[in-house]
Motif scaffolding. Sequence first.
Motif, PDB file in Angstrom:
ATOM      1  N   ALA A 272      11.165   7.008   1.634  1.00  0.00           N
ATOM      2  CA  ALA A 272      10.387   8.232   1.828  1.00  0.00           C
ATOM      3  C   ALA A 272      10.888   9.013   3.035  1.00  0.00           C
ATOM      4  CB  ALA A 272       8.912   7.888   1.999  1.00  0.00           C
ATOM      5  N   THR A 273      11.214   8.293   4.108  1.00  0.00           N
ATOM      6  CA  THR A 273      11.721   8.957   5.311  1.00  0.00           C
ATOM      7  C   THR A 273      13.090   9.568   5.056  1.00  0.00           C
ATOM      8  OG1 THR A 273      10.508   7.377   6.674  1.00  0.00           O
ATOM      9  CG2 THR A 273      12.230   8.639   7.746  1.00  0.00           C
ATOM     10  N   VAL A 274      13.956   8.812   4.373  1.00  0.00           N
ATOM     11  CA  VAL A 274      15.296   9.331   4.064  1.00  0.00           C
ATOM     12  C   VAL A 274      15.213  10.580   3.205  1.00  0.00           C
ATOM     13  CG1 VAL A 274      17.416   8.847   2.778  1.00  0.00           C
ATOM     14  CG2 VAL A 274      16.500   7.129   4.336  1.00  0.00           C
ATOM     15  N   LEU A 275      14.368  10.551   2.178  1.00  0.00           N
ATOM     16  CA  LEU A 275      14.273  11.706   1.283  1.00  0.00           C
ATOM     17  C   LEU A 275      13.654  12.913   1.989  1.00  0.00           C
ATOM     18  CD1 LEU A 275      13.267  10.225  -2.185  1.00  0.00           C
ATOM     19  CD2 LEU A 275      15.513  10.732  -1.255  1.00  0.00           C
ATOM     20  N   SER A 276      12.668  12.684   2.842  1.00  0.00           N
ATOM     21  CA  SER A 276      12.080  13.803   3.579  1.00  0.00           C
ATOM     22  C   SER A 276      13.136  14.505   4.418  1.00  0.00           C
ATOM     23  CB  SER A 276      10.935  13.304   4.470  1.00  0.00           C
ATOM     24  OG  SER A 276       9.881  12.790   3.700  1.00  0.00           O
ATOM     25  N   ASN A 277      13.949  13.720   5.118  1.00  0.00           N
ATOM     26  CA  ASN A 277      15.020  14.315   5.926  1.00  0.00           C
ATOM     27  C   ASN A 277      16.107  14.930   5.060  1.00  0.00           C
ATOM     28  OD1 ASN A 277      14.523  13.753   8.915  1.00  0.00           O
ATOM     29  ND2 ASN A 277      14.172  11.744   8.043  1.00  0.00           N
ATOM     30  N   ARG A 278      16.394  14.313   3.941  1.00  0.00           N
ATOM     31  CA  ARG A 278      17.422  14.840   3.034  1.00  0.00           C
ATOM     32  C   ARG A 278      17.006  16.212   2.490  1.00  0.00           C
ATOM     33  NH1 ARG A 278      21.429  12.298  -0.617  1.00  0.00           N
ATOM     34  NH2 ARG A 278      21.730  13.671  -2.436  1.00  0.00           N
ATOM     35  N   LEU A 279      15.737  16.356   2.137  1.00  0.00           N
ATOM     36  CA  LEU A 279      15.271  17.635   1.594  1.00  0.00           C
ATOM     37  C   LEU A 279      15.254  18.714   2.674  1.00  0.00           C
ATOM     38  CD1 LEU A 279      12.453  16.346  -0.775  1.00  0.00           C
ATOM     39  CD2 LEU A 279      14.733  17.165  -1.405  1.00  0.00           C
TER      40      LEU A 279
ATOM     41  N   GLN B 214       0.824  -1.207   0.000  1.00  0.00           N
ATOM     42  CA  GLN B 214       0.000   0.000   0.000  1.00  0.00           C
ATOM     43  C   GLN B 214       0.859   1.258   0.000  1.00  0.00           C
ATOM     44  OE1 GLN B 214      -2.203  -1.010   3.571  1.00  0.00           O
ATOM     45  NE2 GLN B 214      -4.111  -1.317   2.410  1.00  0.00           N
ATOM     46  N   PHE B 215       1.920   1.255   0.793  1.00  0.00           N
ATOM     47  CA  PHE B 215       2.805   2.425   0.855  1.00  0.00           C
ATOM     48  C   PHE B 215       3.451   2.667  -0.502  1.00  0.00           C
ATOM     49  CE2 PHE B 215       6.309   5.123   1.911  1.00  0.00           C
ATOM     50  CZ  PHE B 215       5.920   5.823   3.047  1.00  0.00           C
ATOM     51  N   LEU B 216       3.955   1.618  -1.128  1.00  0.00           N
ATOM     52  CA  LEU B 216       4.596   1.747  -2.431  1.00  0.00           C
ATOM     53  C   LEU B 216       3.625   2.271  -3.476  1.00  0.00           C
ATOM     54  CD1 LEU B 216       7.088   1.264  -4.222  1.00  0.00           C
ATOM     55  CD2 LEU B 216       6.286  -1.091  -4.562  1.00  0.00           C
ATOM     56  N   ALA B 217       2.402   1.788  -3.439  1.00  0.00           N
ATOM     57  CA  ALA B 217       1.406   2.241  -4.413  1.00  0.00           C
ATOM     58  C   ALA B 217       1.068   3.718  -4.220  1.00  0.00           C
ATOM     59  CB  ALA B 217       0.143   1.385  -4.290  1.00  0.00           C
ATOM     60  N   ARG B 218       1.068   4.172  -2.962  1.00  0.00           N
ATOM     61  CA  ARG B 218       0.703   5.559  -2.678  1.00  0.00           C
ATOM     62  C   ARG B 218       1.845   6.529  -2.956  1.00  0.00           C
ATOM     63  NH1 ARG B 218      -2.050   7.213   3.048  1.00  0.00           N
ATOM     64  NH2 ARG B 218      -3.558   5.668   2.270  1.00  0.00           N
ATOM     65  N   TYR B 219       3.071   6.149  -2.635  1.00  0.00           N
ATOM     66  CA  TYR B 219       4.190   7.105  -2.680  1.00  0.00           C
ATOM     67  C   TYR B 219       5.292   6.737  -3.665  1.00  0.00           C
ATOM     68  CZ  TYR B 219       1.907   8.777   1.539  1.00  0.00           C
ATOM     69  OH  TYR B 219       0.975   9.252   2.428  1.00  0.00           O
ATOM     70  N   ASP B 220       5.141   5.666  -4.402  1.00  0.00           N
ATOM     71  CA  ASP B 220       6.117   5.265  -5.429  1.00  0.00           C
ATOM     72  C   ASP B 220       7.511   5.019  -4.866  1.00  0.00           C
ATOM     73  OD1 ASP B 220       4.318   5.388  -7.671  1.00  0.00           O
ATOM     74  OD2 ASP B 220       4.419   7.570  -7.523  1.00  0.00           O
ATOM     75  N   CYS B 221       7.567   4.666  -3.605  1.00  0.00           N
ATOM     76  CA  CYS B 221       8.827   4.281  -2.966  1.00  0.00           C
ATOM     77  C   CYS B 221       8.482   3.582  -1.658  1.00  0.00           C
ATOM     78  CB  CYS B 221       9.746   5.477  -2.720  1.00  0.00           C
ATOM     79  SG  CYS B 221       9.062   6.744  -1.621  1.00  0.00           S
ATOM     80  N   ASP B 222       9.459   2.897  -1.094  1.00  0.00           N
ATOM     81  CA  ASP B 222       9.209   2.251   0.194  1.00  0.00           C
ATOM     82  C   ASP B 222       9.284   3.269   1.313  1.00  0.00           C
ATOM     83  OD1 ASP B 222      12.056   2.218   1.429  1.00  0.00           O
ATOM     84  OD2 ASP B 222      12.352   1.325  -0.553  1.00  0.00           O
TER      85      ASP B 222
ATOM     86  N   TYR C  77       4.486  12.379   0.778  1.00  0.00           N
ATOM     87  CA  TYR C  77       4.579  11.727   2.083  1.00  0.00           C
ATOM     88  C   TYR C  77       4.826  12.746   3.197  1.00  0.00           C
ATOM     89  CZ  TYR C  77       6.701   9.253   5.987  1.00  0.00           C
ATOM     90  OH  TYR C  77       7.011   8.811   7.249  1.00  0.00           O
ATOM     91  N   SER C  78       5.730  13.697   2.973  1.00  0.00           N
ATOM     92  CA  SER C  78       6.038  14.707   4.001  1.00  0.00           C
ATOM     93  C   SER C  78       4.798  15.481   4.399  1.00  0.00           C
ATOM     94  CB  SER C  78       7.123  15.671   3.488  1.00  0.00           C
ATOM     95  OG  SER C  78       8.345  15.011   3.283  1.00  0.00           O
TER      96      SER C  78
END
Length: 638
Positions: free
Chosen positions: A27-34, A15-23, A237-238
Amino acid sequence: MTSPEILLRDLTDEQFLARYDCDRFTATVLSNRLRYSVQHVVTGLLHRAFSPIIALCYDFAACICAPPEQNYAMSAVTNGLSVFLGTMSDAVRVAVEEYGADRLVPGDLLVCNDVYRIGNHYNDVCFIRPVFHDGRIAGFMALRAHQLDIGGMVPGGFSASKHNIYEDGLVISPRLLYHAGEPVRETFSLIFDNVRGAELMLPDFKTIHGCCSLGEELIQETIDRYGLDAYLGSLRYSCDASAESMRRALAELPDGDYEGSGSLDADGVDDSEEYTVQLSLRKRGTRLEVDFSGSSRQARTCINAGPLDAKTAIGVGLKMLLAPASEFTSGTFRDFDVVIPPGSIASALPPDGAVFCYYEVQALIVTILLRMFGPVLGEDALGGDFGAAYVHNANGVGPDGTPWFCSAMAGGEHGPRGGSKEGDGDGCSCSYIFNLMSPSTESLEADFPLRIMRREFVTDTAGPGTHRGGAAIAKDILYTQAADHQTVPLRFRKPSGVGVHGGRDGALGGVWIFGKDGAQPDTLVGLGSSVYADATAVAGTLDPKTQAPDPDGTYFYFGKTPVWSTGTGATWRYLTNGGGGWGDPFARDPEQVKRDVRDGYVTVAAAERDFGVVVKGDPHWDPEGLTVDAAATARLRK
């Protein structure tokens, strides 16, 4: 019956992958990276800026906004100025759509400052950099920074006396500052032909361009490493994570209708009218409607706010009270609606509804929320702060004929906060709606013809409580040259440091000038109430004879002299309001009260009167010899 919400943590991996196109890990890593990326951008601005209000005060914020198909949602923002948090996404959307997203190319930098388009005031210029990937816009790097001057009738802009947009300053509609990486000469000419201090603002503009370019590079690096779909999914996701946090917090708030109001003392015309913000909050389930109906008409001078500023204050105030742990994004606003009648103090209209001191309306809104939700939150309530910026604007001409001006750095901009269940209120911070640094004394004295003679806590000004509020701060600024001054203290009629959960309000402050027509240099003015009789009272609720603070006294109107002219050696004193207390003062640990007496926060008499604690000894000559009379304290508290 609606089905219960599935929390993000309860989504299956599929479900997460379908909603956000990533695991979820990505998503958590990219949110913190941005978030790291935008913080990296403003760190560069802080260390390379020329304008003092940027380099010394942190008067800026940067964010990453999503592409147009995600409605420009703000997905990552810096730990910067909170008054910008509700305006950034709208600023990007309005500026880009008015200019035309299809006209943008790589290397462009849009600029805009119109308060009726993008919120805040004209000095808060917004810079917007489109980020392209494979020929399409993948997002925007936006940076909003307060500029030293933007024209208008007052150097630096900080005044409550401006009546309309024409007196307020230069309006910059959305236009290119840089095109394909090259400066747009006519835009630079338009701005710098109309502002003061261009010799500092020009390098700042170039630095901001470099910072936005860095932000673009960091975003592109993220896309190149993780892929466009994962990057775009992390933006969604963020925002969803922030929305979920606020939604769960709202669900814990009892359903009902909540009412509250508060007022600013006066505008720049006269003191005949207080300006009221009226809030009606209707909460049902996880939804909240915030209604400003009943608020005062727009002020006759520039103490107004715009609707995006009011939205910001609601978002920041609710998040601070209800959901402080999550990140701030556009998702924070998702589950509440704001109703604001046009032409009011919180939604002024041009040309006569001038907007400059929007931050004062925002601070007032936060105070109303603190008082409104205090009884509901119980021990989670938060005491009120000193409630305003008490901004000071000074300008003059040096001995060599060089003009100077000092804006929003040498007044009462920092003061106490309120008590909470965690402990006593902070003593020297900005008010809750801000997130500004306090400029160092050495920097101010090096840059301007002034000396900071005092920055000191004042006894018996903190709101009593189990955890007391922060004590008021007296700040004395001696000017070593003759100068003209504007001051904007708007919260001295009623306490802003509201007491909660049984705590009491903090004291009221004031503003005075000592030696207005000139004085000996290095004159240090005392703190006792007797010193005010010979001063020039500028603002506050004061005893009409002694001119000392008195909650039952007479209101002294700050605008009775629109421009205060002083001679060499004159000293301005800003005494902030005190912070509000939390909890029953008679439940405060007697040993803590004794320490407050020892440290000069509370007098022996106030310890007995306000806290029911009998302290024996002399705090001046033998502070470590103080003792608590336990028997007398028990009798008094009983």
